[in-house]
Write a protein that holds these residues in place. Sequence first.
Motif, PDB file in Angstrom:
ATOM      1  N   GLY A 281      17.776  61.932  85.410  1.00 32.18           N
ATOM      2  CA  GLY A 281      16.846  62.469  84.441  1.00 32.18           C
ATOM      3  C   GLY A 281      17.379  62.635  83.038  1.00 32.18           C
ATOM      4  O   GLY A 281      16.606  62.680  82.076  1.00 32.18           O
ATOM      5  N   VAL A 282      18.687  62.750  82.867  1.00 31.90           N
ATOM      6  CA  VAL A 282      19.267  62.967  81.536  1.00 31.90           C
ATOM      7  C   VAL A 282      19.713  61.653  80.903  1.00 31.90           C
ATOM      8  O   VAL A 282      19.739  61.525  79.681  1.00 31.90           O
ATOM      9  N   SER A 283      20.036  60.681  81.712  1.00 31.02           N
ATOM     10  CA  SER A 283      20.613  59.430  81.218  1.00 31.02           C
ATOM     11  C   SER A 283      19.662  58.687  80.288  1.00 31.02           C
ATOM     12  O   SER A 283      18.438  58.688  80.483  1.00 31.02           O
ATOM     13  N   ALA A 284      20.221  58.049  79.268  1.00 32.67           N
ATOM     14  CA  ALA A 284      19.419  57.349  78.275  1.00 32.67           C
ATOM     15  C   ALA A 284      20.289  56.332  77.553  1.00 32.67           C
ATOM     16  O   ALA A 284      21.506  56.287  77.735  1.00 32.67           O
ATOM     17  N   VAL A 285      19.652  55.525  76.726  1.00 31.94           N
ATOM     18  CA  VAL A 285      20.352  54.561  75.878  1.00 31.94           C
ATOM     19  C   VAL A 285      20.193  55.002  74.440  1.00 31.94           C
ATOM     20  O   VAL A 285      19.084  55.293  73.994  1.00 31.94           O
ATOM     21  N   GLY A 286      21.289  55.079  73.709  1.00 31.45           N
ATOM     22  CA  GLY A 286      21.193  55.378  72.287  1.00 31.45           C
ATOM     23  C   GLY A 286      21.950  56.607  71.879  1.00 31.45           C
ATOM     24  O   GLY A 286      22.217  57.507  72.679  1.00 31.45           O
ATOM     25  N   ASP A 287      22.322  56.640  70.583  1.00 32.85           N
ATOM     26  CA  ASP A 287      23.145  57.716  70.058  1.00 32.85           C
ATOM     27  C   ASP A 287      22.471  59.081  70.142  1.00 32.85           C
ATOM     28  O   ASP A 287      23.134  60.101  70.316  1.00 32.85           O
ATOM     29  N   ARG A 288      21.150  59.133  69.978  1.00 30.40           N
ATOM     30  CA  ARG A 288      20.477  60.421  69.932  1.00 30.40           C
ATOM     31  C   ARG A 288      20.560  61.173  71.263  1.00 30.40           C
ATOM     32  O   ARG A 288      20.328  62.372  71.323  1.00 30.40           O
ATOM     33  N   ALA A 289      20.900  60.448  72.335  1.00 28.52           N
ATOM     34  CA  ALA A 289      20.998  61.106  73.637  1.00 28.52           C
ATOM     35  C   ALA A 289      22.260  61.944  73.762  1.00 28.52           C
ATOM     36  O   ALA A 289      22.353  62.803  74.631  1.00 28.52           O
TER      37      ALA A 289
ATOM     38  N   PRO B  24      30.117  54.611  63.703  1.00 28.75           N
ATOM     39  CA  PRO B  24      28.797  53.965  63.730  1.00 28.75           C
ATOM     40  C   PRO B  24      28.903  52.509  64.165  1.00 28.75           C
ATOM     41  O   PRO B  24      29.928  51.859  63.973  1.00 28.75           O
ATOM     42  N   GLY B  25      27.840  51.998  64.718  1.00 32.81           N
ATOM     43  CA  GLY B  25      27.815  50.599  65.147  1.00 32.81           C
ATOM     44  C   GLY B  25      26.758  50.397  66.203  1.00 32.81           C
ATOM     45  O   GLY B  25      26.299  51.349  66.846  1.00 32.81           O
ATOM     46  N   PHE B  26      26.365  49.160  66.387  1.00 31.34           N
ATOM     47  CA  PHE B  26      25.311  48.861  67.352  1.00 31.34           C
ATOM     48  C   PHE B  26      25.822  49.031  68.775  1.00 31.34           C
ATOM     49  O   PHE B  26      26.890  48.536  69.125  1.00 31.34           O
ATOM     50  N   ARG B  27      25.055  49.755  69.590  1.00 33.42           N
ATOM     51  CA  ARG B  27      25.406  49.925  70.999  1.00 33.42           C
ATOM     52  C   ARG B  27      24.144  49.751  71.834  1.00 33.42           C
ATOM     53  O   ARG B  27      23.245  50.592  71.798  1.00 33.42           O
ATOM     54  N   GLY B  28      24.089  48.662  72.564  1.00 32.12           N
ATOM     55  CA  GLY B  28      22.937  48.377  73.403  1.00 32.12           C
ATOM     56  C   GLY B  28      23.345  48.240  74.849  1.00 32.12           C
ATOM     57  O   GLY B  28      23.841  49.173  75.479  1.00 32.12           O
ATOM     58  N   GLY B  29      23.195  47.041  75.388  1.00 28.59           N
ATOM     59  CA  GLY B  29      23.503  46.816  76.789  1.00 28.59           C
ATOM     60  C   GLY B  29      24.975  46.808  77.111  1.00 28.59           C
ATOM     61  O   GLY B  29      25.374  47.003  78.257  1.00 28.59           O
ATOM     62  N   ALA B  30      25.818  46.600  76.090  1.00 26.06           N
ATOM     63  CA  ALA B  30      27.260  46.531  76.332  1.00 26.06           C
ATOM     64  C   ALA B  30      27.918  47.895  76.370  1.00 26.06           C
ATOM     65  O   ALA B  30      28.953  48.063  77.014  1.00 26.06           O
ATOM     66  N   GLY B  31      27.343  48.885  75.680  1.00 24.20           N
ATOM     67  CA  GLY B  31      28.021  50.173  75.634  1.00 24.20           C
ATOM     68  C   GLY B  31      27.179  51.324  75.149  1.00 24.20           C
ATOM     69  O   GLY B  31      27.722  52.298  74.637  1.00 24.20           O
ATOM     70  N   GLY B  32      25.864  51.262  75.307  1.00 27.41           N
ATOM     71  CA  GLY B  32      24.999  52.259  74.705  1.00 27.41           C
ATOM     72  C   GLY B  32      24.539  53.394  75.583  1.00 27.41           C
ATOM     73  O   GLY B  32      23.791  54.262  75.134  1.00 27.41           O
ATOM     74  N   ILE B  33      24.968  53.433  76.832  1.00 28.53           N
ATOM     75  CA  ILE B  33      24.420  54.439  77.754  1.00 28.53           C
ATOM     76  C   ILE B  33      25.132  55.784  77.619  1.00 28.53           C
ATOM     77  O   ILE B  33      26.359  55.850  77.482  1.00 28.53           O
TER      78      ILE B  33
END
Length: 471
Positions: free
Chosen positions: A212-220, A241-250
Amino acid sequence: MRRFVLALALSLVVAAPGPAWGTEPAAAPTPAAIDRYLREAFDSTGLPGMSAVVTHGDRIVHATGLGRDASGRPVTADTPMRVASVSKSFTATAVMTLVDEGRVALDQPVASYLPEFRMADPRAARITVRQLLNQTSGLSDRTVDIGATQRATTLAGYLAALRHGRLAGEPGARWEYCNVNYDVAARLVEVVDGRDFAEAMRARVFGRLGMGVSAVGDRAAQPSEGFVSVYGTWRARAELPGFRGGAGGIVTTASDMGRWLISQTGHGPQVVTDGSLAVLHEPSPGSGYAMGWGAEEVEGRTLLVHSGNLFTYTAVQAVDPATGFGFAVMTNSASLYDDTYDVLLGLVALADGRRPAVPGGGRQTTETALAVTALVAFGLGVLGVLRSGRWARLRAGRAWWRTGLRLVWALVPVAVLASYPQWASALMNGRAVTWAQLTYFPAPLTITLAVAAAAGLATAAARLVRLRSVG
């Protein structure tokens, strides 16, 4: 040295065979025993904050948190932590849910699902989905503008930044760890699913597993700051700062990671079929890397492992195919020495019925050695400046090339510092390294090199001035 190389590489990359869950019965250690060990490990490592979880079969044996975050709040089993490259196993699982639905085929070209995936190299059109997830696509930090990808704000923009890039080799020919693979895979999930990646992950993985807490993105992640170690002391810093998606954003928690690990041992709620789970854990031929998982030999047993490091957070996860145990350790800090892996090994020992070695001292020893080196370099620099007059008088009238060679030796630390990102990249098998990154967890090494370079430059300059005056 092994811990230093793993930390500098930003992520531990290992490989794994297919699962054979629970083939050996094992008694789970008690929550009290796990808690006692984790408290000892937390005290001995001196980490600012740590959370961990141990699972066995279909249950969470123990999940907890220790220490505090950068805002001073206690770290608990429900404190959000960035898990960096551990995210790759989640992204691969999301892709496999689409495979199970018949909407994606692993051996089809990525471009058949993503027409926007175009590069200057025509070979990119042949990269398959499987090659992305196995990291055998030919994509490389060495041939892609990583700086441009990090300035992207969406996955669509990330793919656009690849347009002028090329491949480092033929698709499928060899393995090379590259985050681009998993950010392209995240865009594939986004396009085929029809929702943005964060929402698709929530619906396809997190929601199905009760994370329930897990998410993708810095705001999490709150707070956004973590810690870096500078000569043995922890300093709070905002994440780079930097882009974080499927490789390291969780971003996730110890409690949520418990649910994830249970599913990865084939127990509890599942998001993929048994066959797809086996594929996720099966290494590609000749590479030793699976799909966001790998293998580590521990006490004669092969564990599925993957770890990750951003710049102020570190994490590692593992599952034991033979016993059905799962483990995860996460910290809100990063340093040249990876304590999370040592803590993980202690948890594995507990699960095996062995007495765990209490970790600690590696970070302190490494950074103390660097501090001493910096002090010695500073002292030699002062001495070199003070004795430059004597040095010049002794060499007055000698052949210019002999004197020049003496000066060049003093400038060697300057050359080492100037080429720092390049040789750091070489240590990491070609991974892109920037000066900004080198001011985070490698800060003690960076400062030491800078002090040595300044000392060498000051010595050389003083000697040149004295030579001119003597001449």
